[in-house]
Design a protein around this motif. Structure first.
Motif, PDB file in Angstrom:
ATOM      1  N   GLN A  16      46.875  47.711 -72.215  1.00 48.42           N
ATOM      2  CA  GLN A  16      47.629  46.529 -71.805  1.00 48.42           C
ATOM      3  C   GLN A  16      48.071  45.711 -73.007  1.00 48.42           C
ATOM      4  O   GLN A  16      49.184  45.186 -73.031  1.00 48.42           O
ATOM      5  CB  GLN A  16      46.789  45.667 -70.857  1.00 48.42           C
ATOM      6  CG  GLN A  16      46.604  46.300 -69.501  1.00 48.42           C
ATOM      7  CD  GLN A  16      45.674  45.505 -68.610  1.00 48.42           C
ATOM      8  OE1 GLN A  16      44.925  44.651 -69.068  1.00 48.42           O
ATOM      9  NE2 GLN A  16      45.689  45.803 -67.330  1.00 48.42           N
ATOM     10  N   VAL A  17      47.227  45.627 -74.010  1.00 49.75           N
ATOM     11  CA  VAL A  17      47.574  44.874 -75.217  1.00 49.75           C
ATOM     12  C   VAL A  17      48.649  45.611 -76.008  1.00 49.75           C
ATOM     13  O   VAL A  17      49.623  45.015 -76.473  1.00 49.75           O
ATOM     14  CB  VAL A  17      46.321  44.638 -76.090  1.00 49.75           C
ATOM     15  CG1 VAL A  17      46.692  44.082 -77.458  1.00 49.75           C
ATOM     16  CG2 VAL A  17      45.355  43.701 -75.380  1.00 49.75           C
ATOM     17  N   LEU A  18      48.516  46.920 -76.140  1.00 47.85           N
ATOM     18  CA  LEU A  18      49.490  47.711 -76.903  1.00 47.85           C
ATOM     19  C   LEU A  18      50.875  47.659 -76.278  1.00 47.85           C
ATOM     20  O   LEU A  18      51.875  47.691 -76.982  1.00 47.85           O
ATOM     21  CB  LEU A  18      49.044  49.176 -76.981  1.00 47.85           C
ATOM     22  CG  LEU A  18      47.842  49.484 -77.851  1.00 47.85           C
ATOM     23  CD1 LEU A  18      47.420  50.932 -77.654  1.00 47.85           C
ATOM     24  CD2 LEU A  18      48.129  49.195 -79.307  1.00 47.85           C
ATOM     25  N   ASP A  19      50.935  47.609 -74.961  1.00 51.43           N
ATOM     26  CA  ASP A  19      52.209  47.721 -74.256  1.00 51.43           C
ATOM     27  C   ASP A  19      52.680  46.413 -73.628  1.00 51.43           C
ATOM     28  O   ASP A  19      53.550  46.419 -72.760  1.00 51.43           O
ATOM     29  CB  ASP A  19      52.119  48.820 -73.193  1.00 51.43           C
ATOM     30  CG  ASP A  19      51.860  50.182 -73.818  1.00 51.43           C
ATOM     31  OD1 ASP A  19      52.365  50.432 -74.920  1.00 51.43           O
ATOM     32  OD2 ASP A  19      51.142  50.982 -73.201  1.00 51.43           O
ATOM     33  N   VAL A  20      52.142  45.288 -74.092  1.00 47.39           N
ATOM     34  CA  VAL A  20      52.573  43.998 -73.562  1.00 47.39           C
ATOM     35  C   VAL A  20      54.067  43.826 -73.836  1.00 47.39           C
ATOM     36  O   VAL A  20      54.578  44.255 -74.871  1.00 47.39           O
ATOM     37  CB  VAL A  20      51.750  42.835 -74.168  1.00 47.39           C
ATOM     38  CG1 VAL A  20      52.006  42.656 -75.648  1.00 47.39           C
ATOM     39  CG2 VAL A  20      52.003  41.545 -73.412  1.00 47.39           C
ATOM     40  N   GLN A  21      54.785  43.233 -72.883  1.00 45.72           N
ATOM     41  CA  GLN A  21      56.228  43.049 -73.019  1.00 45.72           C
ATOM     42  C   GLN A  21      56.571  41.575 -73.112  1.00 45.72           C
ATOM     43  O   GLN A  21      55.968  40.741 -72.441  1.00 45.72           O
ATOM     44  CB  GLN A  21      56.952  43.650 -71.812  1.00 45.72           C
ATOM     45  CG  GLN A  21      56.807  45.157 -71.722  1.00 45.72           C
ATOM     46  CD  GLN A  21      57.476  45.715 -70.489  1.00 45.72           C
ATOM     47  OE1 GLN A  21      57.198  45.273 -69.384  1.00 45.72           O
ATOM     48  NE2 GLN A  21      58.353  46.680 -70.682  1.00 45.72           N
ATOM     49  N   ASP A  22      57.578  41.271 -73.943  1.00 44.71           N
ATOM     50  CA  ASP A  22      58.070  39.896 -74.010  1.00 44.71           C
ATOM     51  C   ASP A  22      59.069  39.678 -72.871  1.00 44.71           C
ATOM     52  O   ASP A  22      59.233  40.539 -72.008  1.00 44.71           O
ATOM     53  CB  ASP A  22      58.667  39.583 -75.390  1.00 44.71           C
ATOM     54  CG  ASP A  22      59.920  40.376 -75.729  1.00 44.71           C
ATOM     55  OD1 ASP A  22      60.494  41.040 -74.823  1.00 44.71           O
ATOM     56  OD2 ASP A  22      60.344  40.329 -76.896  1.00 44.71           O
ATOM     57  N   ASN A  23      59.760  38.549 -72.874  1.00 42.86           N
ATOM     58  CA  ASN A  23      60.693  38.230 -71.777  1.00 42.86           C
ATOM     59  C   ASN A  23      61.835  39.223 -71.635  1.00 42.86           C
ATOM     60  O   ASN A  23      62.395  39.392 -70.554  1.00 42.86           O
ATOM     61  CB  ASN A  23      61.267  36.816 -71.953  1.00 42.86           C
ATOM     62  CG  ASN A  23      60.213  35.754 -71.728  1.00 42.86           C
ATOM     63  OD1 ASN A  23      59.227  35.989 -71.034  1.00 42.86           O
ATOM     64  ND2 ASN A  23      60.400  34.598 -72.327  1.00 42.86           N
ATOM     65  N   SER A  24      62.193  39.907 -72.714  1.00 43.32           N
ATOM     66  CA  SER A  24      63.271  40.897 -72.649  1.00 43.32           C
ATOM     67  C   SER A  24      62.743  42.285 -72.309  1.00 43.32           C
ATOM     68  O   SER A  24      63.527  43.212 -72.121  1.00 43.32           O
ATOM     69  CB  SER A  24      64.043  40.943 -73.971  1.00 43.32           C
ATOM     70  OG  SER A  24      63.246  41.526 -74.982  1.00 43.32           O
TER      71      SER A  24
END
Length: 86
Positions: A16-24
């Motif tokens: 989950q930390v490695l693949d966290v996404q920002d608003n885009s």
């Protein structure tokens, strides 16, 4: 520790930390690839970041790098993707 040797809950949290996404929808791997940040890119790939994750423009980290980075960076990024990805 390698992800396979970690307890299952730790692997889930790490992913989950490695693949966290920002608003885009971009992940740390997108940013590392497009900026040619080799140490970060190597670390993310080595620990299992999803290399085919698309963000809102349907671009994977590698595709984004191809479209935005100088050819020297693209070559290094591609080499790392081939070493650590699918």
């Amino acid at each position: 520790a390698e992800p396979e040797s970690m307890p299952r809950y730790s692997r889930i949290i790490l992913q989950q930390v490695l693949d966290v996404q920002d608003n885009s929808g971009m992940t740390p791997l997108h940013y590392a690839a497009v900026n040619g940040n080799m140490p970060s890119l190597r670390c993310l790939l080595m620990h299992g970041a999803v290399s085919l994750q698309e963000f809102s423009y349907r671009a994977t980290p590698l595709l984004l790098c191809f479209s935005k980075s100088p050819v020297e960076i693209v070559a290094k990024v591609l080499e790392l993707f081939l070493a650590y990805s699918i």
